[in-house]
Design an enzyme around this catalytic site. Structure first.
Site, PDB file in Angstrom:
ATOM      1  CG  ASP A  35      -5.398  31.637  45.118  1.00 42.24           C
ATOM      2  OD1 ASP A  35      -6.591  31.788  44.759  1.00 42.24           O
ATOM      3  OD2 ASP A  35      -4.579  32.574  45.123  1.00 42.24           O
ATOM      4  CG  ASN A  80     -10.477  30.768  36.839  1.00 45.61           C
ATOM      5  OD1 ASN A  80     -10.283  31.772  36.152  1.00 45.61           O
ATOM      6  ND2 ASN A  80      -9.593  30.331  37.728  1.00 45.61           N
ATOM      7  CD  GLU A  81      -5.913  30.324  36.015  1.00 45.96           C
ATOM      8  OE1 GLU A  81      -5.461  29.636  36.946  1.00 45.96           O
ATOM      9  OE2 GLU A  81      -5.400  31.390  35.647  1.00 45.96           O
ATOM     10  CG  ASN A  86      -7.162  34.053  34.231  1.00 43.67           C
ATOM     11  OD1 ASN A  86      -7.859  34.960  33.782  1.00 43.67           O
ATOM     12  ND2 ASN A  86      -7.609  33.186  35.120  1.00 43.67           N
ATOM     13  CE1 TYR A 130      -1.720  36.737  38.155  1.00 45.62           C
ATOM     14  CE2 TYR A 130      -2.628  34.948  36.843  1.00 45.62           C
ATOM     15  CZ  TYR A 130      -2.779  35.919  37.811  1.00 45.62           C
ATOM     16  OH  TYR A 130      -3.987  36.093  38.451  1.00 45.62           O
ATOM     17  CE1 TYR A 176       2.341  32.688  40.969  1.00 43.19           C
ATOM     18  CE2 TYR A 176       0.525  33.288  39.524  1.00 43.19           C
ATOM     19  CZ  TYR A 176       1.025  33.054  40.790  1.00 43.19           C
ATOM     20  OH  TYR A 176       0.210  33.195  41.880  1.00 43.19           O
ATOM     21  CD  GLU A 197      -7.246  35.151  37.454  1.00 44.68           C
ATOM     22  OE1 GLU A 197      -6.099  34.791  37.825  1.00 44.68           O
ATOM     23  OE2 GLU A 197      -8.273  34.502  37.706  1.00 44.68           O
ATOM     24  CD1 TRP A 242      -5.167  37.362  41.204  1.00 45.32           C
ATOM     25  CD2 TRP A 242      -7.248  37.301  40.394  1.00 45.32           C
ATOM     26  NE1 TRP A 242      -5.882  36.493  41.983  1.00 45.32           N
ATOM     27  CE2 TRP A 242      -7.164  36.441  41.508  1.00 45.32           C
ATOM     28  CE3 TRP A 242      -8.486  37.440  39.728  1.00 45.32           C
ATOM     29  CZ2 TRP A 242      -8.270  35.711  41.977  1.00 45.32           C
ATOM     30  CZ3 TRP A 242      -9.558  36.709  40.190  1.00 45.32           C
ATOM     31  CH2 TRP A 242      -9.434  35.852  41.302  1.00 45.32           C
TER      32      TRP A 242
HETATM   33  C1  GCB Z   1      -4.960  32.386  38.897  1.00 42.57           C
HETATM   34  C2  GCB Z   1      -6.273  32.012  39.465  1.00 42.57           C
HETATM   35  C3  GCB Z   1      -6.618  32.824  40.700  1.00 42.57           C
HETATM   36  C4  GCB Z   1      -5.396  32.974  41.589  1.00 42.57           C
HETATM   37  C5  GCB Z   1      -4.333  33.694  40.793  1.00 42.57           C
HETATM   38  C6  GCB Z   1      -3.029  33.882  41.555  1.00 42.57           C
HETATM   39  O1  GCB Z   1      -4.634  32.126  37.785  1.00 42.57           O
HETATM   40  O2  GCB Z   1      -7.323  32.077  38.526  1.00 42.57           O
HETATM   41  O3  GCB Z   1      -7.682  32.208  41.364  1.00 42.57           O
HETATM   42  O4  GCB Z   1      -5.676  33.628  42.769  1.00 42.57           O
HETATM   43  O5  GCB Z   1      -4.030  32.988  39.648  1.00 42.57           O
HETATM   44  O6  GCB Z   1      -2.866  34.886  42.219  1.00 42.57           O
HETATM   45  O7  GCB Z   1      -2.175  33.007  41.454  1.00 42.57           O
END
Ligand code: GCB
Length: 597
Positions: A163, A411-412, A464, A466, A470, A502, A547
């Site tokens: 992103d 990463n990811e 990571n 969320y 998410y 994250e 993050w």
């Molecule tokens: C992630 C990524 C990171 C993004 C973040 C987001 O998992 O590693 O690069 O900026 O999510 O904010 O969606």
């Protein structure tokens, strides 16, 4: 690769400033040999800076391809009789260096330094024309990967599966420097201690056969150990350790001697400390270490990824203020100035390659056809070779930094298929062959413990997650239940330390809600409190990196509102309420989990 420096035997000239700048809109710069004459342009661009946000012309911002930077350089008279080199700290993502129109160096990989010996092309005391062509294109064979699409309007567009915005140009310094014909080419130190006795094992490579003498000097300027020979181990009585939050740096003076005379002198900062993974603990100097901090970005208004020492100092001041003891160089290696500053100020680093976006499952979100992540058109042998180069160059560049405690391979990435193991295993093996630090990778939420096949390769598993953003968006109660269940699964399956690298929620600074609505500052703090409550239940969770440290610029065309807003600080580094929440938690943790105290 050693950083150039000025010593009693070496000269160094920094070439930062305004350079002539021209965008190669029509792809004719090489055919017309732009590097061989003065660039036909009125534009100038500062170095170091990404060029994208400097100008008002949108075509420059959106350009896909080559740009040319040029300036004249007078070689200082003091360089006479020495080997003269040019060094580019980074050219994002490919750089070609020309001296008076002759190509002298070429490098692919946007976040790594490269240099060339230009002695045969220049003369001390005289001027030469230095041109650097820089290309911002990402393909399936670069790290990070990307893809070029051509729209129905015939215009090239760069797509990629991460992103953050694809800033490009000369974002770090350019130098010329001299070294004597016989010089120190490389040095590797490994440190340890036994009680109060420190150990500094060293290995020095010289350009041609030479005797080697090393001297270790403490912060008071006192000589504490000496050695001779290209390899050896120094012993330091009453050693002062490099500690997180309390850095102590010795200086290792390395001399190359010919016939008993000093031909070259190089100086290296050395922090004596150990790093070890034991069971589910991460130990620094045999003490359990709990990571508090952030995934960050090199990202600022106007300069993009341009390195700036004012921003460097201010960002580290904010890290200290908020109680962060560490950060991850998400998602690429940062400027060498950052690494040096972390060494000096006792901030711990997870050092990451630029291997971000090796995951076609994100193509829906970022645009582009859905292809297999690994295959002839996507991650293939050439991509893998680029990844191995990225690992090799990262370790080569950063191996002597005491601040670096963990290498992050990717990463990811998509990791739930056998192709991923085949693709990434050589990178883990290479990191272990080159260095003794633990190796990790950053796991994405879509590759949970029952699916991910790369996890068994890692010394530390970084997640990571969320939950509450998410997934379970705006539903923190269910997010907590699911987060806890997931961590239970991971920690039961793998007996290694885990770091949550994250977790975060987009937040509009100044947005408020009595109902904790997403995007409000209240929601961000409640989200963090929820996450911390979960982490504290798991002894195997040895760190939390929010993050992100600050809001940052993102790729156009994805679902972001003028950038990613998950920062604890705004893009201009003002605290959101979350920064205060983190501060009150982290300043009391003191490198340890509450449960470990
Ligand atoms: C992630 C990524 C990171 C993004 C973040 C987001 O998992 O590693 O690069 O900026 O999510 O904010 O969606």
């Amino acid at each position: 690769m050693l950083r150039p420096q000025s010593t009693s035997t070496r000269e160094l000239l920094n070439l930062d400033g305004l350079w002539d700048f021209k965008v190669d809109f029509n792809g004719e710069g090489f055919n017309q040999n732009w590097a061989s004459k003065a660039l036909d342009t009125k534009l100038q661009a500062p170095v170091p800076a990404s060029y994208n946000d400097l100008f008002t012309d949108t075509a420059i911002r959106n350009h896909v391809g080559w740009v040319f930077y040029q300036r004249t350089v007078r070689v200082p008279r003091g360089f006479a009789g020495e080997r003269i080199n040019v060094r580019v700290d980074s050219a994002t993502h490919e750089g070609i260096v020309f001296v008076d129109g002759t190509e002298v160096a070429r490098h692919v990989g946007g976040y790594m330094p490269f240099s060339a010996d230009i002695t045969d092309h220049v003369k001390a005391g005289e001027e030469f024309n230095l041109t650097i062509a820089v290309n911002n294109i990402l393909t399936n064979e670069t790290i990070p990967p990307g893809r070029i699409a051509v729209g129905d309007n015939g215009v090239k567009q760069q797509t990629y599966l991460h992103d953050f915005y694809n800033y490009a140009g000369l974002a770090r310094s350019i130098w010329i420097f001299s070294v004597p014909a016989v010089h120190v080419q490389d040095v590797t130190v490994k440190t340890g201690f036994d009680g109060s006795t420190g150990k500094v094992a060293y290995e020095v490579a010289t350009s041609t056969a030479a005797e080697v003498r090393v001297t270790l000097i403490d912060e008071d300027g006192k000589q504490v150990a000496t050695g001779t020979g290209a390899t050896g181990e120094l012993t330091v009585a009453n050693v002062k350790l490099w500690q997180p939050g309390a850095a102590y740096l010795y200086e290792l003076k390395i001399e190359a001697l010919v016939g008993g005379q000093v031909a070259d002198e190089y100086l290296l900062n050395v922090g004596v400390r150990t790093v070890e993974v034991r069971g589910n603990q991460f130990l620094i100097n045999n003490e359990p270490f709990y990571f508090t901090g952030f995934g960050m970005h090199e990202d600022h208004v106007v300069k993009g990824k341009g390195h700036d020492n004012s921003f460097l100092v201010n960002d580290f001041e904010l890290l200290k203020w908020v109680g962060a003891n560490s950060f991850r160089t998400s998602h690429y290696p940062y400027a060498e100035e950052v690494m040096d500053y972390a060494d000096r100020h006792g901030i711990v680093i997870i050092d990451e390659t630029a291997a971000v976006g090796l995951n076609q499952n994100f193509s829906g979100m970022f645009g582009g056809p859905k292809l297999p992540t690994f295959g002839p058109e996507t991650g293939n042998e050439k991509t893998q070779a680029s990844l191995l180069q990225a690992v090799r160059e990262l370790i080569q560049r950063d191996k002597n930094h005491p601040s670096v405690v963990l290498w992050s391979i990717t990463n990811e990435a998509e990791t739930g298929i056998q192709e991923a193991v085949d693709f990434f295993k050589p990178a883990f093996d290479l990191a272990r062959e080159l260095d003794s630090r633990p190796v990790t990778y950053i796991n994405v939420m879509t590759e949970p413990f029952g699916r991910c096949m790369v996890a068994p390769l890692a010394d530390v598993i970084c997640l990571n997650r969320y939950w509450g953003w998410y997934e379970d968006h705006s539903d923190l109660e269910n997010a907590a239940i699911h987060f806890e269940a997931e961590l239970k699964g991971w920690t039961e399956k793998y007996s290694v330390p885990f770091i949550i690298t994250e977790y975060g929620a987009d937040t509009l600074a100044g947005g408020h809600s009595i109902h904790n609505l997403p995007w409000s500052e209240e929601y961000q703090t409640a989200y963090l409190d929820m996450s911390h409550g979960v982490f504290d239940k798991f002894p195997a969770v040895v760190g939390e990196h929010v993050w992100n440290f600050a809001d940052f610029q993102t790729k156009p065309g994805i679902f972001r509102v003028l950038g990613n807003k998950k920062g604890a600080f705004t893009r201009d580094r003002q605290p959101k309420a979350a920064a205060h929440t983190l501060r009150s938690r982290w300043t009391t943790l003191n490198n340890r989990k509450p449960s470990a105290k």
